[in-house]
Design a protein around this motif. Sequence first.
Motif, PDB file in Angstrom:
ATOM      1  N   MET A  72      -7.940 -16.080 -30.791  1.00 49.34           N
ATOM      2  CA  MET A  72      -8.222 -15.135 -29.712  1.00 49.34           C
ATOM      3  C   MET A  72      -8.987 -13.785 -30.085  1.00 49.34           C
ATOM      4  O   MET A  72      -9.331 -13.460 -31.156  1.00 49.34           O
ATOM      5  N   LYS A  73      -9.849 -13.410 -29.101  1.00 48.92           N
ATOM      6  CA  LYS A  73     -10.603 -12.159 -29.341  1.00 48.92           C
ATOM      7  C   LYS A  73     -10.127 -10.793 -28.882  1.00 48.92           C
ATOM      8  O   LYS A  73      -9.469 -10.812 -27.783  1.00 48.92           O
ATOM      9  N   VAL A  74      -9.965 -10.039 -29.603  1.00 47.96           N
ATOM     10  CA  VAL A  74      -9.257  -8.696 -29.473  1.00 47.96           C
ATOM     11  C   VAL A  74     -10.259  -7.399 -29.397  1.00 47.96           C
ATOM     12  O   VAL A  74     -10.983  -7.287 -30.144  1.00 47.96           O
ATOM     13  N   LEU A  75      -9.925  -6.649 -28.553  1.00 54.37           N
ATOM     14  CA  LEU A  75     -10.658  -5.368 -28.313  1.00 54.37           C
ATOM     15  C   LEU A  75      -9.755  -4.269 -28.538  1.00 54.37           C
ATOM     16  O   LEU A  75      -8.812  -4.211 -27.895  1.00 54.37           O
ATOM     17  N   VAL A  76     -10.055  -3.366 -29.556  1.00 51.84           N
ATOM     18  CA  VAL A  76      -9.215  -2.006 -29.873  1.00 51.84           C
ATOM     19  C   VAL A  76      -9.835  -0.797 -29.356  1.00 51.84           C
ATOM     20  O   VAL A  76     -11.378  -0.699 -29.689  1.00 51.84           O
ATOM     21  N   VAL A  77      -9.540  -0.016 -28.603  1.00 55.54           N
ATOM     22  CA  VAL A  77     -10.050   1.143 -28.024  1.00 55.54           C
ATOM     23  C   VAL A  77      -9.792   2.444 -28.939  1.00 55.54           C
ATOM     24  O   VAL A  77      -8.251   2.817 -28.845  1.00 55.54           O
ATOM     25  N   GLY A  78     -10.707   3.100 -29.684  1.00 55.45           N
ATOM     26  CA  GLY A  78     -10.349   4.167 -30.355  1.00 55.45           C
ATOM     27  C   GLY A  78     -11.267   4.394 -31.610  1.00 55.45           C
ATOM     28  O   GLY A  78     -11.886   3.415 -31.797  1.00 55.45           O
ATOM     29  N   SER A  79     -11.041   5.277 -32.396  1.00 59.96           N
ATOM     30  CA  SER A  79     -12.025   5.718 -33.636  1.00 59.96           C
ATOM     31  C   SER A  79     -11.254   5.969 -34.784  1.00 59.96           C
ATOM     32  O   SER A  79     -11.774   6.758 -35.595  1.00 59.96           O
ATOM     33  N   GLY A  80      -9.758   6.575 -34.776  1.00 62.95           N
ATOM     34  CA  GLY A  80      -9.155   7.303 -35.726  1.00 62.95           C
ATOM     35  C   GLY A  80      -8.599   6.242 -36.943  1.00 62.95           C
ATOM     36  O   GLY A  80      -8.636   5.196 -36.939  1.00 62.95           O
ATOM     37  N   GLY A  81      -7.731   7.089 -37.695  1.00 59.12           N
ATOM     38  CA  GLY A  81      -6.789   6.490 -38.675  1.00 59.12           C
ATOM     39  C   GLY A  81      -6.004   5.481 -37.940  1.00 59.12           C
ATOM     40  O   GLY A  81      -5.547   4.561 -38.582  1.00 59.12           O
ATOM     41  N   ARG A  82      -5.314   5.952 -36.972  1.00 55.57           N
ATOM     42  CA  ARG A  82      -4.241   5.144 -36.062  1.00 55.57           C
ATOM     43  C   ARG A  82      -5.023   3.897 -35.701  1.00 55.57           C
ATOM     44  O   ARG A  82      -4.538   2.755 -36.041  1.00 55.57           O
ATOM     45  N   GLU A  83      -6.441   4.059 -35.268  1.00 56.18           N
ATOM     46  CA  GLU A  83      -6.902   2.698 -34.670  1.00 56.18           C
ATOM     47  C   GLU A  83      -7.372   1.809 -36.114  1.00 56.18           C
ATOM     48  O   GLU A  83      -7.223   0.496 -35.956  1.00 56.18           O
ATOM     49  N   HIS A  84      -7.500   2.300 -37.146  1.00 55.94           N
ATOM     50  CA  HIS A  84      -7.762   1.594 -38.351  1.00 55.94           C
ATOM     51  C   HIS A  84      -6.445   0.753 -38.774  1.00 55.94           C
ATOM     52  O   HIS A  84      -6.436  -0.437 -39.255  1.00 55.94           O
TER      53      HIS A  84
ATOM     54  N   GLY B 280     -17.964   4.615 -25.861  1.00 54.84           N
ATOM     55  CA  GLY B 280     -16.838   5.720 -25.934  1.00 54.84           C
ATOM     56  C   GLY B 280     -15.590   5.069 -25.229  1.00 54.84           C
ATOM     57  O   GLY B 280     -15.718   4.508 -24.362  1.00 54.84           O
ATOM     58  N   ALA B 281     -14.456   5.947 -25.708  1.00 54.50           N
ATOM     59  CA  ALA B 281     -13.217   5.432 -25.288  1.00 54.50           C
ATOM     60  C   ALA B 281     -12.988   5.716 -23.800  1.00 54.50           C
ATOM     61  O   ALA B 281     -12.194   5.116 -23.068  1.00 54.50           O
ATOM     62  N   MET B 282     -13.870   6.677 -23.223  1.00 50.06           N
ATOM     63  CA  MET B 282     -13.721   7.027 -21.855  1.00 50.06           C
ATOM     64  C   MET B 282     -14.613   6.418 -20.914  1.00 50.06           C
ATOM     65  O   MET B 282     -14.706   6.678 -19.891  1.00 50.06           O
ATOM     66  N   GLU B 283     -15.614   5.542 -21.433  1.00 50.79           N
ATOM     67  CA  GLU B 283     -16.570   4.769 -20.478  1.00 50.79           C
ATOM     68  C   GLU B 283     -15.812   3.500 -20.143  1.00 50.79           C
ATOM     69  O   GLU B 283     -16.413   2.520 -20.483  1.00 50.79           O
ATOM     70  N   PHE B 284     -14.969   3.724 -19.217  1.00 44.14           N
ATOM     71  CA  PHE B 284     -14.187   2.644 -18.828  1.00 44.14           C
ATOM     72  C   PHE B 284     -15.034   1.300 -18.296  1.00 44.14           C
ATOM     73  O   PHE B 284     -14.939   0.238 -18.507  1.00 44.14           O
ATOM     74  N   ASP B 285     -16.087   1.653 -17.507  1.00 44.66           N
ATOM     75  CA  ASP B 285     -16.842   0.669 -16.884  1.00 44.66           C
ATOM     76  C   ASP B 285     -17.729  -0.209 -17.819  1.00 44.66           C
ATOM     77  O   ASP B 285     -17.775  -1.360 -17.823  1.00 44.66           O
ATOM     78  N   LYS B 286     -18.118   0.494 -18.876  1.00 43.56           N
ATOM     79  CA  LYS B 286     -18.742  -0.205 -19.816  1.00 43.56           C
ATOM     80  C   LYS B 286     -18.035  -1.122 -20.700  1.00 43.56           C
ATOM     81  O   LYS B 286     -18.191  -2.016 -21.049  1.00 43.56           O
ATOM     82  N   LEU B 287     -16.585  -0.448 -20.826  1.00 39.13           N
ATOM     83  CA  LEU B 287     -15.625  -1.236 -21.851  1.00 39.13           C
ATOM     84  C   LEU B 287     -15.347  -2.495 -21.185  1.00 39.13           C
ATOM     85  O   LEU B 287     -15.129  -3.420 -21.712  1.00 39.13           O
ATOM     86  N   VAL B 288     -15.184  -2.498 -19.581  1.00 45.57           N
ATOM     87  CA  VAL B 288     -14.941  -3.576 -18.902  1.00 45.57           C
ATOM     88  C   VAL B 288     -15.876  -4.597 -19.009  1.00 45.57           C
ATOM     89  O   VAL B 288     -15.790  -5.714 -19.249  1.00 45.57           O
ATOM     90  N   ALA B 289     -17.021  -4.108 -18.903  1.00 41.90           N
ATOM     91  CA  ALA B 289     -18.365  -4.933 -18.860  1.00 41.90           C
ATOM     92  C   ALA B 289     -18.367  -5.736 -20.187  1.00 41.90           C
ATOM     93  O   ALA B 289     -18.600  -7.070 -20.348  1.00 41.90           O
ATOM     94  N   PHE B 290     -18.077  -4.868 -21.178  1.00 39.44           N
ATOM     95  CA  PHE B 290     -18.173  -5.569 -22.514  1.00 39.44           C
ATOM     96  C   PHE B 290     -16.928  -6.529 -22.595  1.00 39.44           C
ATOM     97  O   PHE B 290     -17.341  -7.491 -23.033  1.00 39.44           O
ATOM     98  N   ALA B 291     -15.867  -6.175 -22.316  1.00 40.42           N
ATOM     99  CA  ALA B 291     -14.691  -7.079 -22.503  1.00 40.42           C
ATOM    100  C   ALA B 291     -14.855  -8.352 -21.610  1.00 40.42           C
ATOM    101  O   ALA B 291     -14.603  -9.549 -22.146  1.00 40.42           O
TER     102      ALA B 291
END
Length: 424
Positions: free
Chosen positions: A1-13, A47-58
């Motif tokens: 399966m393909k997974v997308l994680v949204v974020g950029s910090g130590g938590r997301e790592h 960016g994590a707040m660019e919802f439309d771009k994230l949806v299009a990418f997903a």
Amino acid sequence: MKVLVVGSGGREHAIVTSVAKSSHVDKIYCAPGNAGIGQLAECVNIGAMEFDKLVAFAKEKEIDFTIVGMDDPLVGGIVDVFEAEGLKVFGPRKNAAILEGSKAFSKDLMKKYNIPTAGYETFDDPKKALEYLETAKMPIVLKADGLALGKGVLICNTLEEAKAGVKEIMEDKKFGSAGNHMVIEEFMTGREVSVLSFVDGKTIKIMSSAQDHKRAKDGDQGLNTGGMGNFSPSPFYTKEVDDFCKKYIYQATVDAMAAEGRPFVGVIFFGLMLTEDGPKVLEYNARFGDPEAQVVLPRMKNDIIDVMEACVDGKLDTIDLQFEDNAAVCVVLASDGYPVAYEKGFEIKGLENFDGKEGYYCFHAGTKLNEEGKIVTNGGRVLGITAKGATLKEARANAYKATEWVDFDNKYMRHDIGKSIDEA
Ligand code: AMP
Ligand code: GLY
């Protein structure tokens, strides 16, 4: 399966590291990610707040499962946007993420459902807040209602400080629109414990406890930060505390949200204070803690995708959540000067020392690849160095040893992360 994680910090790592271990996963993307995440996932410059771009990418990449790590997009309704497009996503909807997004909401919820927390009043008029303070007991705690990067809390020792605080929050808008409303609450004392949990709307499963060190300097001196390190489990989270919280706090919160028509799916983070009158809720967050995720997730035995899918499918009751019977300590390597002013762009050396070292993790928070392809510092908190050990003491010794494997100009850390363990 393909997974997308949204974020950029130590938590997301830390999340990406767990996802990479899952037997279900073939490919991981992270938006926007960072240099460390880039070693396990393909980072995407959205960016994590660019919802439309994230949806299009997903949609374009046919992502099977998206995991949202950060509070801002959750409170902003990213889950609703993904669901409306038929995309499977882990995290609370907007109407449930309000548990973190509005302190007034969460306090009112706790009051209505008798969940133990500090006494409080809410205000949307600074004049009324100032009047209230005249007869209030000091010290007192002022909280901007909305998200303020963990900084919207002022602890005031005198009436003068408290009055100045109301002005800062409600009139000068130091924390922006988060200060349109505020909560004034009773000051509590006691040890703080963080408890993360998985929730599927009705069932809640508790993860191993953790304890954060929020102040910048040794001995809990200096300014409040996003967290300078932490450890798991907390020796102060005893069976008695656990029993109490199970009876009065955890399920009560999940049931309250469901009863309000806001079923919570995702991670609830309970910030608890162990007071003389028993555990009380300091705050709720609607996501993993950072750096809590960096000590809790490495100790989780389950496949993270199994657990998260069970949450989204409402089948968490079928999961036997298990943690290793050991300990982990995370020491944050920061840029000297954090959380106020610091330089960045320094090359980080020695990262390869972590390769193949079982039980040691170098989670990236503020790092990036520069034009020459070198990994450089790019934030206040740079790396989270986590190590496991049979006991907290051993984990602590291991983590501090591993802090010496990496180096960069301006490297700063606390030297007493987990020291209270020795006194426990
Ligand atoms: P919060 O963002 O609500 O967790 O607050 C940040 C920090 O402020 C907490 O981790 C506590 O150290 C402190 N704090 C918040 N509320 C209280 C309270 N009612 N009494 C004492 N300390 C508090
Ligand atoms: N470490 C505290 C938080 O993530 O809010």
